[in-house]
Scaffold this active site. Structure first.
Site, PDB file in Angstrom:
ATOM      1  CD  GLU A   1       6.727   8.560   0.217  1.00 41.71           C
ATOM      2  OE1 GLU A   1       6.167   7.466   0.359  1.00 41.71           O
ATOM      3  OE2 GLU A   1       7.902   8.676  -0.154  1.00 41.71           O
TER       4      GLU A   1
ATOM      5  CD  GLU B   1       3.539  -3.735  -2.083  1.00 43.01           C
ATOM      6  OE1 GLU B   1       4.121  -3.945  -3.169  1.00 43.01           O
ATOM      7  OE2 GLU B   1       3.614  -2.647  -1.482  1.00 43.01           O
TER       8      GLU B   1
ATOM      9  CD  GLU C   1      -3.453  -4.728   4.489  1.00 38.05           C
ATOM     10  OE1 GLU C   1      -2.727  -5.208   3.598  1.00 38.05           O
ATOM     11  OE2 GLU C   1      -3.455  -5.152   5.665  1.00 38.05           O
TER      12      GLU C   1
ATOM     13  CE  LYS D   1       7.680  -3.414  -4.756  1.00 35.11           C
ATOM     14  NZ  LYS D   1       6.988  -2.254  -4.227  1.00 35.11           N
TER      15      LYS D   1
ATOM     16  CB  CYS E   1      14.628  -1.588  -6.102  1.00 32.46           C
ATOM     17  SG  CYS E   1      13.440  -0.780  -5.046  1.00 32.46           S
TER      18      CYS E   1
ATOM     19  CB  CYS F   1       8.573   2.498  -2.089  1.00 31.87           C
ATOM     20  SG  CYS F   1       8.544   4.234  -1.958  1.00 31.87           S
TER      21      CYS F   1
ATOM     22  CB  SER G   1       4.563   7.548   3.684  1.00 35.64           C
ATOM     23  OG  SER G   1       3.672   7.709   2.612  1.00 35.64           O
TER      24      SER G   1
ATOM     25  CD  GLU H   1       1.761  10.456   4.048  1.00 37.87           C
ATOM     26  OE1 GLU H   1       2.060   9.858   2.992  1.00 37.87           O
ATOM     27  OE2 GLU H   1       1.560   9.878   5.131  1.00 37.87           O
TER      28      GLU H   1
END
Ligand code: SF4
Ligand code: SF4
Ligand code: SF4
Ligand code: FES
Ligand code: FES
Lengths: 156, 597
Positions: B284, B373, B378, B370, B527, B311, B331, B287
């Site tokens: 990141e 996710e 993907e 999560k 988190c 994230c 990102s 990037e």
């Protein structure tokens, strides 16, 4: 006829975009489309920048803001105690037989929906029914049938 | 401005409190506990459950302590006969509409309603059982959340959470009277609507009406299956909160005990998401620098700024629904959990000679998003589902209890290697501002060859619980290859909790503010306040957890991601370079617009 989206846009232009405009906009849609479709509520949410669940919640709170498809004419017979004692059951039965639908249903030709309502404030002249915005007091089964016959003609 | 003091008596004891204090708060000062259900320290007052009723002398009606401000000379009784009888009736009424099959309920033993029923020894059926068949609606459409309406007491904490803290309003109150329900738009299943799966509503639901979809049995089955090699990864914020569910005080770090417990549970290898947090920073950070160069030097119009972190899967889904026009700002880096899955089933599987199809990757996460996710289409770049099961911190605590492990007595153990080494920069991913701080520690050093100009590497301006934080770092004395950044004032912003994210997105969308880099975490506090963390939560609890995170960072030997030796090794042996070909295939992803309802 306007598309739902165009109708919502028009109502928003007229009533404004504040949270307070929500009710008049919803009422405006019901007037034209007889009920609030998913599509209608979504465009209202988008135009007023409200959450869709919030708009749906508001609509679901009010008996007169239907969220299932309704006929062109909505009959609401008062079911509260005074009208009950004055014979609302007979009125409902007569309507139900004539229209061949149960309470909560809509005729095949989409002309009529038969519903009940809570006290309409006309207890002294019960039994009472509402057809769209019109109040019909002092009903008998016969009178009720004649009234909807008239609506049936207009609705052709 | 100092406020007026109000004098009153509670249970005949005098107390002085500031004007505007509620009876509930005043009673707490005197250590009188008044039960509550709809009240929550993170939310506005609703006053709808009535279990907090108290008697106020001179008033015929009982008052809701959570919603009634104190007044001068007031005399309050929290446990008079009238109060007790009414309170008990209120609990009985709630239960008469409640599908109280506690023994089969996921909240059994951790339920506020059950606690009250137990406290008041509710036994006989004083009121008729009124559980309506139509209330028995169970929504298991989401891979993250289970919604069971028959357990709902309509306190609306979830609705307030989703609106006030998260700015999403996926849930609303529909219908009225005894038909009232908590529902989505047109009663659609949760997986179809704007719900981000953040799980904040779960953390605040007092009953079993909103819970996480649990995968405990699936994970046990994998552990007991001799043909499976089960690796587990632990997210940064789990190590500072797991103890809360196992009888240890809030804010105590349990990293070593957690590793020891996971080994005892029978996982083949105990590894660390912190490793891939460091890897995330490499990707990141690179990037960001690449984007800055393309935008500032090459004037490449296809490159958009500010770049936003990626994230937090709740935040990602939020953005897909609410701001699809800003998806290019995100990102492309996968979250650390997903980077872990992708390298575990490729690089790591090869190294330890295990076939990817025999490997099961389990994540311990402070998060319920999560779970969603890891099932995204993907997230299968290894050729398999990269992460198989996600357990919340709470589910791990349950497994530890099931296994009969005396957690408090465990000796600390270390993560296995490889994929177990990490840095202080990785652990602070668990707190709001942490990813930003970690990225700055690395990016600044890449560009200038020197450490960030903050004492002990602690970038204080990006820390803390303010909803939206802003900071600028002036870049000075750059290396020749980064000369275009000389003197540039790098503007960053940080938001946590999606309502704050939304406010920040409005600033970006309207062009009111111009930033280079934005960190967003979907949950309040980051988190550490995630939807999968131990319940209860409150501003004080989150503050203590944050202190624990920063303490963990300060004690780490290595505190910058680019100095993680295992990270250097994976680039050398496998990935090549940040943003390289392999990275692109395994560590980066894309997003898709979703409908907003
Ligand atoms: S929600 Fe609470 S009271 Fe209701 S069944 Fe579950 S544990 Fe029992
Ligand atoms: S789902 Fe939980 S938080 Fe929401 S109203 Fe029901 S009981 Fe309260
Ligand atoms: S998980 Fe988050 S977004 Fe979904 S309903 Fe709960 S609070 Fe709202
Ligand atoms: S009871 Fe029917 S109008 Fe009042
Ligand atoms: S806690 Fe006071 S009314 Fe619910």
């Amino acid at each position: 006829m306007l598309t739902t989206e165009a109708l919502v846009k028009e109502l928003v232009e007229k009533n404004g975009r504040s949270r307070n405009s929500l009710m008049p906009i919803l009422q405006g849609i019901v007037q034209k489309e007889h009920y609030l479709s998913e599509e209608a509520l979504l465009s209202v949410a988008k135009e007023l920048d409200l959450s869709a669940a919030d708009v749906y919640g508001t609509a679901s709170f009010y008996t007169f803001l239907d969220t299932v498809p309704r006929g062109k004419n909505i009959i609401r017979v008062c079911k509260t105690i005074t009208c009950h004692m004055k014979g609302k059951d007979e009125v409902i039965n007569a309507l139900s037989n004539a229209l061949k639908i149960k309470v909560g249903e809509t005729t095949h030709d989409k002309k009529f929906t038969l519903l009940t309502a809570n006290c309409l404030g006309w207890c002294h002249k019960g039994p009472v029914m509402l057809v769209n915005d019109e109040v019909y007091p002092d009903l008998t089964p016969q009178k009720a049938l004649e009234i909807i016959e008239e609506y049936g003609k207009e609705a052709k | 401005m100092s406020k007026y003091l109000v004098n009153l008596k509670i249970n005949n004891m005098p107390v002085s409190v500031e004007e505007g204090t509620t009876i509930l708060e005043a009673a707490r000062k005197l250590n009188f506990r008044i039960p509550t259900l709809c009240n929550h320290p993170d939310l506005t007052v609703a006053g709808n459950c009535r279990v907090c009723v108290v008697e106020v002398k001179g008033s015929r009606l009982l008052a809701a302590a959570c919603a009634t401000p104190v007044s001068e000379g007031m005399e309050v009784f929290t446990n008079s006969e009238k109060v007790r009888v009414s309170r008990k009736h209120i609990v009985e009424l709630l239960l008469s509409e409640h599908n109280a099959d506690c023994t089969k309920c996921f909240k059994n033993g951790r339920c506020e309603l059950q606690d009250l029923a137990s406290e008041y020894r509710i036994g006989d059926h004083v009121f008729l059982d009124l559980v309506k068949p139509e209330s028995k609606i169970l929504d298991i459409s989401s891979p993250s959340i289970v919604k069971d309406d028959s357990k709902c007491i309509r306190c609306q904490r979830c609705v307030r959470t989703c609106t006030e803290l998260q700015g999403v309003s996926a849930l609303g109150v529909v219908n009225k009277g005894d038909h009232q329900r908590i529902s989505t738009f047109f009663n659609k299943p949760l997986h179809e609507v704007v719900c981000t799966n953040c799980g904040q509503c779960i953390n605040r639901c007092p009953t079993g009406a909103l819970t996480e979809r649990n995968y405990i049995e699936e994970v046990w089955n994998a552990i007991y299956n001799p043909s499976k090699f089960v690796v587990v990864q632990t997210a940064p914020a789990t190590r500072i909160a797991l103890g809360e569910d196992l009888g240890i005080a809030v804010g105590e770090r349990v990293t070593g005990k957690m590793v020891a417990a996971l080994k005892k549970l029978g996982f083949s290898k105990v590894l660390d998401t912190d490793f891939t947090a460091d890897l995330t920073i490499m990707e990141e950070g690179t990037e960001l620098l690449t984007r800055l160069k393309k935008a500032l030097v090459d004037k490449d119009e296809s490159v958009v700024l500010p770049m936003m972190t990626s994230c937090s899967p709740g935040w990602i889904k939020f953005q897909e629904h609410m701001y699809p026009e800003l998806l290019d700002n995100l990102s492309t880096c996968k979250s650390p959990q997903q980077m872990f899955g992708a390298v575990a089933k490729t690089y790591y599987a090869d190294k330890i000679n295990i076939k990817a199809q025999d490997m099961v990757v389990v994540s311990i996460m402070p998060c319920v998003a999560k779970k969603f996710e890891c099932e995204r289409p993907e997230m299968r770049d290894s050729g398999y589902q990269d992460v198989d099961y996600v357990l919340t911190t709470r589910e791990l605590a349950m497994m530890i209890k099931q296994a009969g492990i005396d957690f408090d007595k465990l000796e600390d153990e270390h993560y296995d290697s490889i994929l177990g080494e990490s840095t202080g920069a990785a652990v602070i991913f668990g707190a709001t501002g942490g990813v930003m701080e970690a990225a700055l520690r690395t990016a600044y050093e890449i560009v200038t060859g020197r450490e960030v100009p903050f004492t002990n590497l602690n970038i204080k301006p990006v820390r803390g619980m303010e909803g939206i934080k802003e900071a600028s770092v002036k870049i000075k004395g750059v290396k020749p290859e980064w000369d275009f950044l000389e003197g540039v004032e790098l503007n960053v912003a940080i938001a946590h909790g999606l309502a704050n994210a939304r406010a920040l997105m409005e600033k970006v969308r309207t062009g009111e503010a111009s930033y280079h880099f934005i960190e967003i975490m979907g949950c309040p506090g980051g988190c550490l306040g995630g939807g999968g963390q131990p319940i209860p939560t409150s501003p004080e609890i989150r503050k203590k957890r944050a202190e624990a995170i920063y303490a963990e960072d300060s004690e780490m030997i290595i505190r910058k991601s680019h100095e993680n030796p295992e990270v250097a090794e994976i680039y050398q042996q496998f990935l090549g370079e940040p943003l390289g070909h392999k990275s692109h295939d395994l560590l980066h992803t894309h997003y898709k617009p979703r409908k907003r309802y």
